[in-house]
Design a protein around this motif. Sequence first.
Motif, PDB file in Angstrom:
ATOM      1  N   ALA A  27     -25.486  51.149 -34.724  1.00  0.00           N
ATOM      2  CA  ALA A  27     -25.904  52.091 -34.653  1.00  0.00           C
ATOM      3  C   ALA A  27     -25.915  52.769 -35.832  1.00  0.00           C
ATOM      4  CB  ALA A  27     -25.364  53.219 -33.243  1.00  0.00           C
ATOM      5  N   THR A  28     -24.992  53.068 -37.008  1.00  0.00           N
ATOM      6  CA  THR A  28     -24.211  53.631 -37.648  1.00  0.00           C
ATOM      7  C   THR A  28     -24.958  53.538 -38.779  1.00  0.00           C
ATOM      8  OG1 THR A  28     -21.928  54.366 -37.072  1.00  0.00           O
ATOM      9  CG2 THR A  28     -22.880  54.475 -39.264  1.00  0.00           C
ATOM     10  N   GLY A  29     -25.565  52.645 -38.986  1.00  0.00           N
ATOM     11  CA  GLY A  29     -26.912  51.968 -40.214  1.00  0.00           C
ATOM     12  C   GLY A  29     -28.093  53.001 -39.640  1.00  0.00           C
ATOM     13  N   ASP A  30     -28.508  52.186 -38.660  1.00  0.00           N
ATOM     14  CA  ASP A  30     -29.639  52.672 -38.043  1.00  0.00           C
ATOM     15  C   ASP A  30     -30.175  53.800 -37.879  1.00  0.00           C
ATOM     16  OD1 ASP A  30     -29.729  49.749 -37.155  1.00  0.00           O
ATOM     17  OD2 ASP A  30     -29.726  49.947 -35.375  1.00  0.00           O
ATOM     18  N   VAL A  31     -29.144  54.688 -37.992  1.00  0.00           N
ATOM     19  CA  VAL A  31     -28.769  56.188 -37.993  1.00  0.00           C
ATOM     20  C   VAL A  31     -29.548  56.786 -38.991  1.00  0.00           C
ATOM     21  CG1 VAL A  31     -28.277  58.681 -37.123  1.00  0.00           C
ATOM     22  CG2 VAL A  31     -27.686  56.500 -35.672  1.00  0.00           C
ATOM     23  N   LEU A  32     -28.506  55.105 -40.351  1.00  0.00           N
ATOM     24  CA  LEU A  32     -28.591  56.113 -41.907  1.00  0.00           C
ATOM     25  C   LEU A  32     -29.743  55.457 -41.695  1.00  0.00           C
ATOM     26  CD1 LEU A  32     -25.473  55.104 -42.809  1.00  0.00           C
ATOM     27  CD2 LEU A  32     -26.006  57.182 -43.187  1.00  0.00           C
ATOM     28  N   ALA A  33     -30.057  54.475 -41.503  1.00  0.00           N
ATOM     29  CA  ALA A  33     -31.289  53.943 -42.144  1.00  0.00           C
ATOM     30  C   ALA A  33     -33.061  55.170 -41.924  1.00  0.00           C
ATOM     31  CB  ALA A  33     -31.922  52.985 -41.863  1.00  0.00           C
ATOM     32  N   GLU A  34     -32.896  55.139 -40.285  1.00  0.00           N
ATOM     33  CA  GLU A  34     -34.168  55.954 -40.101  1.00  0.00           C
ATOM     34  C   GLU A  34     -33.994  57.535 -40.419  1.00  0.00           C
ATOM     35  OE1 GLU A  34     -33.966  55.821 -35.557  1.00  0.00           O
ATOM     36  OE2 GLU A  34     -33.724  52.885 -36.225  1.00  0.00           O
ATOM     37  N   LYS A  35     -32.427  58.444 -40.067  1.00  0.00           N
ATOM     38  CA  LYS A  35     -33.307  59.570 -40.262  1.00  0.00           C
ATOM     39  C   LYS A  35     -31.751  60.389 -41.688  1.00  0.00           C
ATOM     40  CE  LYS A  35     -32.428  60.379 -35.125  1.00  0.00           C
ATOM     41  NZ  LYS A  35     -32.551  61.142 -33.867  1.00  0.00           N
ATOM     42  N   GLY A  36     -31.126  59.243 -42.224  1.00  0.00           N
ATOM     43  CA  GLY A  36     -30.704  59.653 -43.735  1.00  0.00           C
ATOM     44  C   GLY A  36     -29.132  60.437 -42.994  1.00  0.00           C
ATOM     45  N   PHE A  37     -28.576  61.074 -43.871  1.00  0.00           N
ATOM     46  CA  PHE A  37     -26.925  60.920 -43.603  1.00  0.00           C
ATOM     47  C   PHE A  37     -27.122  62.420 -43.111  1.00  0.00           C
ATOM     48  CE2 PHE A  37     -23.069  63.106 -44.308  1.00  0.00           C
ATOM     49  CZ  PHE A  37     -21.624  61.783 -44.850  1.00  0.00           C
ATOM     50  N   ARG A  38     -27.110  63.045 -43.611  1.00  0.00           N
ATOM     51  CA  ARG A  38     -27.559  64.554 -42.712  1.00  0.00           C
ATOM     52  C   ARG A  38     -27.101  64.780 -40.974  1.00  0.00           C
ATOM     53  NH1 ARG A  38     -26.578  68.575 -46.072  1.00  0.00           N
ATOM     54  NH2 ARG A  38     -27.144  67.949 -48.617  1.00  0.00           N
ATOM     55  N   HIS A  39     -28.198  63.609 -41.061  1.00  0.00           N
ATOM     56  CA  HIS A  39     -28.127  63.706 -39.029  1.00  0.00           C
ATOM     57  C   HIS A  39     -27.893  61.927 -38.533  1.00  0.00           C
ATOM     58  CE1 HIS A  39     -31.944  66.330 -39.560  1.00  0.00           C
ATOM     59  NE2 HIS A  39     -32.608  66.154 -40.982  1.00  0.00           N
ATOM     60  N   LEU A  40     -26.538  62.521 -39.568  1.00  0.00           N
ATOM     61  CA  LEU A  40     -25.562  61.489 -38.980  1.00  0.00           C
ATOM     62  C   LEU A  40     -25.024  62.050 -37.496  1.00  0.00           C
ATOM     63  CD1 LEU A  40     -24.650  58.248 -38.963  1.00  0.00           C
ATOM     64  CD2 LEU A  40     -23.407  58.552 -40.743  1.00  0.00           C
ATOM     65  N   ASP A  41     -24.675  61.897 -36.317  1.00  0.00           N
ATOM     66  CA  ASP A  41     -24.344  62.693 -35.384  1.00  0.00           C
ATOM     67  C   ASP A  41     -23.500  61.614 -34.364  1.00  0.00           C
ATOM     68  OD1 ASP A  41     -24.395  64.692 -33.392  1.00  0.00           O
ATOM     69  OD2 ASP A  41     -24.477  63.348 -32.260  1.00  0.00           O
ATOM     70  N   LEU A  42     -22.264  61.739 -34.964  1.00  0.00           N
ATOM     71  CA  LEU A  42     -21.033  60.935 -33.608  1.00  0.00           C
ATOM     72  C   LEU A  42     -22.059  60.941 -32.603  1.00  0.00           C
ATOM     73  CD1 LEU A  42     -19.084  61.017 -36.166  1.00  0.00           C
ATOM     74  CD2 LEU A  42     -17.727  61.791 -34.794  1.00  0.00           C
ATOM     75  N   ALA A  43     -22.287  61.498 -31.526  1.00  0.00           N
ATOM     76  CA  ALA A  43     -22.955  61.690 -30.456  1.00  0.00           C
ATOM     77  C   ALA A  43     -23.588  60.779 -30.563  1.00  0.00           C
ATOM     78  CB  ALA A  43     -22.957  62.719 -29.101  1.00  0.00           C
ATOM     79  N   GLU A  44     -24.779  60.669 -31.073  1.00  0.00           N
ATOM     80  CA  GLU A  44     -25.938  59.789 -31.266  1.00  0.00           C
ATOM     81  C   GLU A  44     -25.306  58.486 -31.534  1.00  0.00           C
ATOM     82  OE1 GLU A  44     -30.084  59.055 -33.290  1.00  0.00           O
ATOM     83  OE2 GLU A  44     -29.244  60.539 -33.531  1.00  0.00           O
ATOM     84  N   VAL A  45     -24.812  57.985 -31.808  1.00  0.00           N
ATOM     85  CA  VAL A  45     -24.173  57.178 -32.583  1.00  0.00           C
ATOM     86  C   VAL A  45     -23.223  56.432 -31.153  1.00  0.00           C
ATOM     87  CG1 VAL A  45     -22.129  55.563 -33.826  1.00  0.00           C
ATOM     88  CG2 VAL A  45     -23.963  57.382 -35.210  1.00  0.00           C
TER      89      VAL A  45
END
Length: 217
Positions: A27-45
């Motif tokens: 999930a972390t990799g998916d969010v990074l690929a889609e939104k970038g680090f600044r939008h890497l939210d632990l709750a979303e992960v």
Amino acid sequence: MVADEAPAGTLRPGGRTARVRRAVLRATGDVLAEKGFRHLDLAEVAERAGVGKTTVYRRWGSAAGLVAELLVEMAEDSLPRTDTGSLLGDLRANARLVQRTLTDPRQGPLFKAVIAAASWDERTAEALHRFYDTRLQEWAPCVRQAVDRGEVPTGTDAREVIRAVSAPLYHRLLLSGDPLDEAAADRAAEAAAAAARAGAYVVPAAGSANSATAHLP
């Protein structure tokens, strides 16, 4: 909640903890690929991974903690080096692996996000350095074997040769925007092999004229 919680960065084989770790890092990799680090939210992960927020916050603590462990996993899961029996063959295999990774629809944006984050987040930078160091260690033996075969001079810096292969590919990914295709990968390998054969990456022996000159005021 996970019964067998482990501190951030602690790896345990098998069991529910391992399954949670895989899901969270995916999930972390998916969010990074889609939104970038600044939008890497632990709750979303946590939501994407199907685990409780408490689990993610307790084990990883921050976005940087997630990225650090993701890079550890990526280094562990990277394909082992190829032994073709020649320096050019080995470097070409390395270059094509880098090229395929950086142009992958998921991996390419993921690497861009991590590299961008490393420019301002110290913990992410440290994790990225460890990832790249692991890959250098994996591929450096192909240069040492080339020295043993007499393909390149004694004293050739193996790590510098491997860096020379990947550097132009990352340049295309991040700066120039030029095509990052297999032909570009092959040219990078050929250039690094030619430079190595010519002695461009030989480290001067201690006490040599070049080494002494380098220390003159």
